[in-house]
Scaffold this motif. Structure first.
Motif, PDB file in Angstrom:
ATOM      1  N   LEU A 136       0.797  -1.221   0.000  1.00  0.00           N
ATOM      2  CA  LEU A 136       0.000   0.000   0.000  1.00  0.00           C
ATOM      3  C   LEU A 136       0.830   1.273   0.000  1.00  0.00           C
ATOM      4  O   LEU A 136       0.349   2.330  -0.412  1.00  0.00           O
ATOM      5  CB  LEU A 136      -0.939   0.004   1.209  1.00  0.00           C
ATOM      6  N   LEU A 137       2.067   1.198   0.456  1.00  0.00           N
ATOM      7  CA  LEU A 137       2.880   2.413   0.548  1.00  0.00           C
ATOM      8  C   LEU A 137       4.073   2.403  -0.410  1.00  0.00           C
ATOM      9  O   LEU A 137       4.906   3.300  -0.353  1.00  0.00           O
ATOM     10  CB  LEU A 137       3.385   2.599   1.989  1.00  0.00           C
ATOM     11  N   ALA A 138       4.136   1.417  -1.284  1.00  0.00           N
ATOM     12  CA  ALA A 138       5.213   1.356  -2.273  1.00  0.00           C
ATOM     13  C   ALA A 138       4.585   1.139  -3.653  1.00  0.00           C
ATOM     14  O   ALA A 138       4.270   0.009  -4.041  1.00  0.00           O
ATOM     15  CB  ALA A 138       6.188   0.223  -1.948  1.00  0.00           C
ATOM     16  N   PRO A 139       4.372   2.213  -4.424  1.00  0.00           N
ATOM     17  CA  PRO A 139       3.695   2.105  -5.729  1.00  0.00           C
ATOM     18  C   PRO A 139       4.349   1.135  -6.704  1.00  0.00           C
ATOM     19  O   PRO A 139       3.667   0.534  -7.528  1.00  0.00           O
ATOM     20  CB  PRO A 139       3.758   3.548  -6.263  1.00  0.00           C
ATOM     21  N   ARG A 140       5.657   0.968  -6.617  1.00  0.00           N
ATOM     22  CA  ARG A 140       6.315   0.070  -7.578  1.00  0.00           C
ATOM     23  C   ARG A 140       5.868  -1.377  -7.384  1.00  0.00           C
ATOM     24  O   ARG A 140       5.994  -2.210  -8.297  1.00  0.00           O
ATOM     25  CB  ARG A 140       7.831   0.168  -7.447  1.00  0.00           C
ATOM     26  N   TRP A 141       5.352  -1.689  -6.182  1.00  0.00           N
ATOM     27  CA  TRP A 141       4.816  -3.015  -5.927  1.00  0.00           C
ATOM     28  C   TRP A 141       3.309  -3.061  -6.128  1.00  0.00           C
ATOM     29  O   TRP A 141       2.769  -4.060  -6.600  1.00  0.00           O
ATOM     30  CB  TRP A 141       5.143  -3.460  -4.491  1.00  0.00           C
ATOM     31  N   SER A 142       2.635  -1.992  -5.728  1.00  0.00           N
ATOM     32  CA  SER A 142       1.173  -2.011  -5.757  1.00  0.00           C
ATOM     33  C   SER A 142       0.588  -1.773  -7.143  1.00  0.00           C
ATOM     34  O   SER A 142      -0.411  -2.403  -7.527  1.00  0.00           O
ATOM     35  CB  SER A 142       0.612  -0.963  -4.787  1.00  0.00           C
ATOM     36  N   LEU A 143       1.187  -0.882  -7.921  1.00  0.00           N
ATOM     37  CA  LEU A 143       0.626  -0.553  -9.235  1.00  0.00           C
ATOM     38  C   LEU A 143       0.583  -1.745 -10.188  1.00  0.00           C
ATOM     39  O   LEU A 143      -0.413  -1.930 -10.906  1.00  0.00           O
ATOM     40  CB  LEU A 143       1.395   0.617  -9.857  1.00  0.00           C
ATOM     41  N   PRO A 144       1.626  -2.580 -10.248  1.00  0.00           N
ATOM     42  CA  PRO A 144       1.523  -3.762 -11.119  1.00  0.00           C
ATOM     43  C   PRO A 144       0.372  -4.681 -10.713  1.00  0.00           C
ATOM     44  O   PRO A 144      -0.262  -5.298 -11.585  1.00  0.00           O
ATOM     45  CB  PRO A 144       2.886  -4.462 -10.923  1.00  0.00           C
ATOM     46  N   ILE A 145       0.089  -4.763  -9.415  1.00  0.00           N
ATOM     47  CA  ILE A 145      -1.029  -5.594  -8.955  1.00  0.00           C
ATOM     48  C   ILE A 145      -2.349  -5.015  -9.443  1.00  0.00           C
ATOM     49  O   ILE A 145      -3.241  -5.732  -9.904  1.00  0.00           O
ATOM     50  CB  ILE A 145      -1.010  -5.701  -7.418  1.00  0.00           C
ATOM     51  N   VAL A 146      -2.491  -3.678  -9.347  1.00  0.00           N
ATOM     52  CA  VAL A 146      -3.719  -3.018  -9.804  1.00  0.00           C
ATOM     53  C   VAL A 146      -3.872  -3.174 -11.315  1.00  0.00           C
ATOM     54  O   VAL A 146      -4.976  -3.449 -11.815  1.00  0.00           O
ATOM     55  CB  VAL A 146      -3.705  -1.525  -9.417  1.00  0.00           C
TER      56      VAL A 146
END
Length: 339
Positions: free
Chosen positions: A175-185
Motif C-alpha cells: 500500500l505504501l510502495a507504488p512500484r509493488w502495488s501498481l503492477p497488482i492493480v
C-alpha cells in the motif's frame, strides 16, 4: 454536520455517530457486567475502590500522551502528503475522528478525510493514504510491542505474532510502495476489464500514498506510534501495580497490544468483546486474580477507548464549524483545483 449522508456519499450524520457510541457503550457495559459476575462482582468492585484521583488522572494523562503523539503523526503525514491545512485545525480533525472509534473497524474515523474534502477540496484518492499510513503505523507499533513482550507464558503466541508481522509488513509494502502495488492493480484491471475510472482512482490513491512510504517519514510515524501505544501499555502496568498484581512492563505491553490487535482483527465496533476477552484471558494466564483482571480490563478500556470517544465528541462540533467556515469561504474549491 448534516444528519444525512453528504454529497460525497460518506455517512457523517451526528445521529449515526451517536448511535454507534451509545450502542458501543451499552455493549461494553454488558460485557463488563457479565465478566464481573463470573469473576465475582463484589471482589471486582472492591478492586475499583482502590483507584484514587491521582491514579485516575495518571491513567488519563498517559492516554493523552497517546492521542497527542498520534495527532502529531497525522500532522507530519499530512505535510508529507503535500496538503496545506492549518496545524491546529488539522489536529482538531484528527481528534474529532476519535468520536468514531466505536464504528466497525474504526472505519468511521475516515470522517477526517471528509473534513479535508469539504473544507479544503482535497479529493479522497489524495487523502486516503493518510488513513492507510495511520493504521499501518499503529499496527506495526502494536506488533513490535508484542514481540518485545513475547516469551514465558506468552511463548505459544509466537506464531500468531509472526503472522501479524507478515500481514502488517506485506500491507505496508503493497500500500505504501507504488512500484509493488501498481503492477497488482494493472493486473487486476486486465483480468476484470471493466471500471477504468475506478481503477484509475485506485492508481492515483496508491501514488499519493506512496509519498508516505519513504523510510524517514514512515519511521518517524512509527516512533510516535510506539510512544503513544507504549504510554497506554504503561498505564496498564501502573493500574496493575495499584491492584497489587506482579506484572512486568513488557508483559503489560504484550497484554495490551495483543488484545488491541485481536479487537482490530475482529472488525468489531471499537474491538468490543474481542479486546476485553483477550485482555482478561492474558492477565489470568499471567497469574493475575480474576477479579483484578476484570477490574483492570474495565478501567483501562474506559481510560483508552471511551476517553478517546469523549474527546472526539468535544472536538467534533468545533472541527465541523471550522470546516464549514472554510467551505463557505471557498477555500475547499481553491485547494481542490490545485490538487
Amino acid at each position: 454536520m448534516d444528519r444525512s449522508s453528504n454529497r460525497e456519499g460518506m455517512p457523517v450524520g451526528l445521529g449515526r455517530i451517536e448511535k454507534w457510541a451509545i450502542g458501543g457503550a451499552v455493549a461494553f457495559a454488558v460485557v463488563a457486567i457479565i465478566a464481573g459476575i463470573l469473576a465475582g462482582g463484589p471482589e471486582a468492585l472492591h478492586q475499583l475502590g482502590r483507584i484514587g484521583p491521582g491514579v485516575a488522572l495518571a491513567l488519563l494523562g498517559l492516554s493523552l500522551i497517546n492521542y497527542l503523539a498520534r495527532t502529531v503523526r497525522w500532522l507530519i503525514f499530512t505535510r508529507g502528503a503535500g496538503l496545506s491545512v492549518p496545524a491546529g485545525q488539522n489536529g482538531l480533525y484528527y481528534m474529532a475522528g476519535l468520536a468514531m472509534s466505536t464504528t466497525p473497524g474504526k472505519l468511521g474515523e475516515a470522517v477526517r478525510l471528509w473534513f479535508l474534502r469539504r473544507g479544503h477540496g482535497y479529493p479522497y484518492e489524495r487523502t486516503a493514504g493518510l488513513m492507510i499510513a495511520d493504521r499501518l503505523s499503529d499496527a506495526a507499533a502494536a506488533v513490535l510491542l508484542t514481540i518485545a513482550g513475547l516469551g514465558g507464558v506468552f511463548a505459544g503466541h509466537g506464531m500468531a505474532i509472526a503472522i501479524g508481522a507478515v500481514v502488517v509488513g506485506g500491507a505496508s509494502i503493497v500500500l505504501l510502495a507504488p512500484r509493488w502495488s501498481l503492477p497488482i492493480v494493472n493486473l487486476a484491471y486486465r483480468i476484470v476489464g471493466r471500471a477504468p475510472r475506478l481503477f484509475g482512482r485506485v492508481r492515483r490513491m496508491l501514488l499519493h500514498a506512496g509519498r508516505l512510504g519513504s523510510p524517514g517519514l514512515y519511521l518517524g510515524g512509527l516512533v510516535l506510534a510506539l510512544i503513544g501505544w507504549g504510554a497506554e501499555a504503561y498505564a496498564l502496568k501502573v493500574l496493575l501495580d495499584v491492584f497489587g498484581a506482579d506484572v512486568t512492563m513488557l508483559q503489560a505491553a504484550f497484554v495490551f497490544c495483543f488484545a488491541m490487535l485481536v479487537g482490530a482483527a475482529a472488525m468489531l465496533p471499537g474491538g468490543l468483546g474481542g479486546t476485553e476477552v483477550s485482555m482478561f484471558g492474558l492477565l489470568v494466564a499471567l497469574g493475575v486474580q480474576a477479579d483484578v483482571a476484570v477490574a483492570a480490563t474495565a478501567v483501562i478500556r474506559v481510560t483508552t477507548l471511551w476517553f478517546a470517544v469523549l474527546l472526539g465528541f468535544i472536538a467534533l462540533p468545533i472541527a465541523t464549524r471550522m470546516m464549514r467556515a472554510d467551505e463557505a469561504a471557498g477555500h475547499g474549491v481553491a485547494a481542490g483545483g490545485a490538487a
